[in-house]
Design a protein around this motif. Structure first.
Motif, PDB file in Angstrom:
ATOM      1  N   THR A 134      46.688  24.593  30.402  1.00 53.13           N
ATOM      2  CA  THR A 134      45.802  23.525  30.853  1.00 53.13           C
ATOM      3  C   THR A 134      46.031  23.186  32.318  1.00 53.13           C
ATOM      4  N   LYS A 135      47.276  23.239  32.762  1.00 56.56           N
ATOM      5  CA  LYS A 135      47.605  22.895  34.153  1.00 56.56           C
ATOM      6  C   LYS A 135      46.799  23.749  35.127  1.00 56.56           C
ATOM      7  N   TYR A 136      46.722  25.024  34.891  1.00 56.26           N
ATOM      8  CA  TYR A 136      46.005  25.945  35.777  1.00 56.26           C
ATOM      9  C   TYR A 136      44.514  25.597  35.829  1.00 56.26           C
ATOM     10  N   GLU A 137      43.937  25.277  34.677  1.00 53.77           N
ATOM     11  CA  GLU A 137      42.524  24.877  34.638  1.00 53.77           C
ATOM     12  C   GLU A 137      42.294  23.616  35.478  1.00 53.77           C
ATOM     13  N   MET A 138      43.194  22.644  35.341  1.00 54.20           N
ATOM     14  CA  MET A 138      43.074  21.398  36.096  1.00 54.20           C
ATOM     15  C   MET A 138      43.194  21.663  37.601  1.00 54.20           C
ATOM     16  N   GLN A 139      44.141  22.486  37.971  1.00 49.65           N
ATOM     17  CA  GLN A 139      44.332  22.812  39.387  1.00 49.65           C
ATOM     18  C   GLN A 139      43.069  23.415  39.984  1.00 49.65           C
ATOM     19  N   ASN A 140      42.449  24.320  39.248  1.00 53.09           N
ATOM     20  CA  ASN A 140      41.233  24.959  39.755  1.00 53.09           C
ATOM     21  C   ASN A 140      40.074  23.973  39.887  1.00 53.09           C
ATOM     22  N   LYS A 141      40.030  22.975  39.031  1.00 46.64           N
ATOM     23  CA  LYS A 141      38.965  21.968  39.123  1.00 46.64           C
ATOM     24  C   LYS A 141      39.119  21.084  40.360  1.00 46.64           C
ATOM     25  N   VAL A 142      40.349  20.772  40.744  1.00 46.42           N
ATOM     26  CA  VAL A 142      40.551  19.852  41.871  1.00 46.42           C
ATOM     27  C   VAL A 142      40.675  20.557  43.215  1.00 46.42           C
ATOM     28  N   LEU A 143      40.898  21.859  43.231  1.00 45.20           N
ATOM     29  CA  LEU A 143      41.051  22.565  44.506  1.00 45.20           C
ATOM     30  C   LEU A 143      39.891  22.351  45.471  1.00 45.20           C
ATOM     31  N   PRO A 144      38.634  22.349  45.031  1.00 47.77           N
ATOM     32  CA  PRO A 144      37.551  22.099  46.000  1.00 47.77           C
ATOM     33  C   PRO A 144      37.696  20.748  46.718  1.00 47.77           C
ATOM     34  N   TYR A 145      38.139  19.723  46.017  1.00 46.57           N
ATOM     35  CA  TYR A 145      38.350  18.421  46.661  1.00 46.57           C
ATOM     36  C   TYR A 145      39.465  18.509  47.698  1.00 46.57           C
ATOM     37  N   LEU A 146      40.565  19.102  47.314  1.00 49.86           N
ATOM     38  CA  LEU A 146      41.706  19.194  48.222  1.00 49.86           C
ATOM     39  C   LEU A 146      41.374  20.051  49.436  1.00 49.86           C
ATOM     40  N   ARG A 147      40.654  21.142  49.221  1.00 48.49           N
ATOM     41  CA  ARG A 147      40.254  22.000  50.349  1.00 48.49           C
ATOM     42  C   ARG A 147      39.340  21.246  51.310  1.00 48.49           C
ATOM     43  N   LYS A 148      38.421  20.478  50.751  1.00 51.63           N
ATOM     44  CA  LYS A 148      37.481  19.710  51.586  1.00 51.63           C
ATOM     45  C   LYS A 148      38.233  18.763  52.519  1.00 51.63           C
ATOM     46  N   TYR A 149      39.153  18.008  51.996  1.00 47.96           N
ATOM     47  CA  TYR A 149      39.877  17.040  52.820  1.00 47.96           C
ATOM     48  C   TYR A 149      40.948  17.706  53.679  1.00 47.96           C
ATOM     49  N   ALA A 150      41.551  18.769  53.202  1.00 46.10           N
ATOM     50  CA  ALA A 150      42.544  19.484  54.003  1.00 46.10           C
ATOM     51  C   ALA A 150      41.900  20.115  55.232  1.00 46.10           C
ATOM     52  N   ALA A 151      40.644  20.541  55.105  1.00 47.04           N
ATOM     53  CA  ALA A 151      39.942  21.149  56.237  1.00 47.04           C
ATOM     54  C   ALA A 151      39.780  20.166  57.396  1.00 47.04           C
ATOM     55  N   ASN A 152      39.847  18.885  57.100  1.00 46.73           N
ATOM     56  CA  ASN A 152      39.675  17.846  58.116  1.00 46.73           C
ATOM     57  C   ASN A 152      40.989  17.112  58.418  1.00 46.73           C
ATOM     58  N   ALA A 153      42.089  17.617  57.896  1.00 46.43           N
ATOM     59  CA  ALA A 153      43.377  16.913  58.005  1.00 46.43           C
ATOM     60  C   ALA A 153      43.904  16.824  59.435  1.00 46.43           C
ATOM     61  N   GLU A 154      43.424  17.682  60.318  1.00 46.24           N
ATOM     62  CA  GLU A 154      43.830  17.588  61.722  1.00 46.24           C
ATOM     63  C   GLU A 154      43.342  16.272  62.329  1.00 46.24           C
ATOM     64  N   PHE A 155      42.218  15.782  61.824  1.00 48.68           N
ATOM     65  CA  PHE A 155      41.625  14.558  62.355  1.00 48.68           C
ATOM     66  C   PHE A 155      41.932  13.332  61.492  1.00 48.68           C
ATOM     67  N   VAL A 156      41.953  13.526  60.197  1.00 51.35           N
ATOM     68  CA  VAL A 156      42.323  12.461  59.268  1.00 51.35           C
ATOM     69  C   VAL A 156      43.396  13.045  58.340  1.00 51.35           C
ATOM     70  N   PRO A 157      44.655  12.744  58.618  1.00 50.28           N
ATOM     71  CA  PRO A 157      45.744  13.325  57.817  1.00 50.28           C
ATOM     72  C   PRO A 157      45.602  12.983  56.335  1.00 50.28           C
ATOM     73  N   MET A 158      46.146  13.850  55.517  1.00 44.34           N
ATOM     74  CA  MET A 158      46.135  13.606  54.080  1.00 44.34           C
ATOM     75  C   MET A 158      47.525  13.816  53.505  1.00 44.34           C
ATOM     76  N   ILE A 159      47.817  13.035  52.485  1.00 43.97           N
ATOM     77  CA  ILE A 159      49.068  13.156  51.750  1.00 43.97           C
ATOM     78  C   ILE A 159      48.699  13.306  50.281  1.00 43.97           C
ATOM     79  N   PHE A 160      49.224  14.348  49.667  1.00 42.15           N
ATOM     80  CA  PHE A 160      48.963  14.652  48.260  1.00 42.15           C
ATOM     81  C   PHE A 160      50.288  14.551  47.522  1.00 42.15           C
TER      82      PHE A 160
END
Length: 176
Positions: A134-160
């Protein structure tokens, strides 16, 4: 600070009060809390923190079915909602007039093995085994969100942070 308080701190006598005392002693600026289950608002209010429940808008702040929350000594900015609030959500926090995006998460523990090095699998086989739960399935579902915000982390830092339910290889074989 990221902390899984295990079932809202309610599994032991005075659990919620114990959580409050531990946080008071550590005095973190931001807490990514896991397994809030209805006690988060009480804890935040006891300590004077701003409180954000990671749940759909309108959810009661003491809802016992909610898992994640964020506490902050600093003011909140925008909500960061996902389609999976039980295991990922976030909030902007304004620190010294700068936005930082904080994400709290919880991933299921399955597949789980206390001592995966004793399964007799190669590193490659262990990585494939990790994809069976189940963990792997959950990770794959949230990766698009994390990628979206990580792509902008140079301007707005993120902490996960949160509970990945994945012990470090340095912890393998360790027992209480």
């Amino acid at each position: 600070m990221a902390w899984n308080i295990l079932h809202g701190g309610n599994d032991i006598e005075n659990g919620v009060q114990n959580v409050v005392e531990i946080i008071r002693e550590i005095d973190p600026d931001v807490i990514l809390m896991i397994e809030t289950y209805g006690s988060g608002k009480i804890i935040a209010d006891s300590l004077g923190y701003n409180f954000h429940l990671i749940a759909p808008k309108g959810t009661a702040l003491d809802d016992k079915g909610t898992n994640l929350s964020i506490f902050s000594k600093f003011p909140f900015g925008e909500r960061i909602d996902t389609d999976y609030p039980f295991y990922l959500g976030g909030r902007e926090i304004l620190i010294n007039n700068r936005k930082i995006r904080f994400f709290s998460n919880w991933f299921h523990y399955l597949p789980w093995e206390d001592e995966p090095e004793k399964l007799g699998k190669s590193a490659e086989e262990l990585l494939e085994w990790e994809k069976t739960g189940t963990k792997y399935e959950m990770q794959n579902k949230v990766l698009p969100y994390l990628r979206k915000y990580a792509a902008n982390a140079e301007f707005v830092p993120m902490i996960f942070g949160g509970d990945l339910n994945a012990p470090s290889h340095l912890d393998w074989g360790w027992r209480l």
